[in-house]
Motif scaffolding. Structure first.
Motif, PDB file in Angstrom:
ATOM      1  N   PHE A  95       3.484  -6.163 -14.102  1.00 30.51           N
ATOM      2  CA  PHE A  95       4.256  -7.073 -14.935  1.00 30.51           C
ATOM      3  C   PHE A  95       5.345  -6.257 -15.606  1.00 30.51           C
ATOM      4  N   ILE A  96       6.599  -6.601 -15.322  1.00 34.42           N
ATOM      5  CA  ILE A  96       7.751  -5.777 -15.674  1.00 34.42           C
ATOM      6  C   ILE A  96       8.757  -6.579 -16.470  1.00 34.42           C
ATOM      7  N   GLN A  97       9.153  -6.033 -17.619  1.00 30.20           N
ATOM      8  CA  GLN A  97      10.215  -6.631 -18.419  1.00 30.20           C
ATOM      9  C   GLN A  97      11.388  -5.646 -18.468  1.00 30.20           C
ATOM     10  N   PRO A  98      12.553  -6.023 -17.918  1.00 27.17           N
ATOM     11  CA  PRO A  98      13.726  -5.158 -18.054  1.00 27.17           C
ATOM     12  C   PRO A  98      14.097  -5.036 -19.535  1.00 27.17           C
ATOM     13  N   LEU A  99      14.473  -3.834 -19.966  1.00 30.46           N
ATOM     14  CA  LEU A  99      14.805  -3.624 -21.377  1.00 30.46           C
ATOM     15  C   LEU A  99      16.274  -3.889 -21.692  1.00 30.46           C
TER      16      LEU A  99
END
Length: 124
Positions: A119-123
């Motif tokens: 699960f990846i959230q771009p910053l």
């Protein structure tokens, strides 16, 4: 065009229970209704994921990237729903969201068959 990953399952009912019970997916369908080998279509919002216990469909231990918003809130929701992080206690990214040097905040979840959902959230 849609690209939909097919995740290998050793026991389709166990996989469906994990993905729907812990990870907030909904079940669109399962074929056949009972037994293995089987195939299932899952959904999270407008995104799809397939599960299959058929030979030749996927491999155990694969990784699937899932781009999300509010990764911290999602991790806490999964923990509330029963996500157990003790199996990978040596892996910080399995214990909770981690800021990565490549500009994302991520956490990983291993399903009952050893497949990893990232699960990846771009910053930016």
């Amino acid at each position: 065009m849609a690209i939909i990953p097919t995740v290998k399952s050793g026991d389709i009912d166990r996989s469906i229970a994990f993905y729907t019970g812990v990870l907030d997916f909904t079940l669109d369908g399962r074929w056949p209704d009972v037994g293995d080998p089987a195939f299932a279509a899952l959904r999270r919002g407008s995104d799809c994921l397939y599960l299959s216990s058929h030979s030749g469909d996927g491999v155990f231990g694969q990784a699937v990237a899932i781009i999300v918003h509010a990764v911290d809130r999602l991790f806490e929701a999964f923990r509330t729903r029963g996500l157990d992080t003790t199996d990978k206690s040596q892996s910080p990214v399995h214990q909770g969201p981690v800021d990565q040097t490549w500009g994302t905040r991520e956490f990983y979840v291993d399903d009952p068959d050893g497949n990893t959902l990232r699960f990846i959230q771009p910053l930016k």
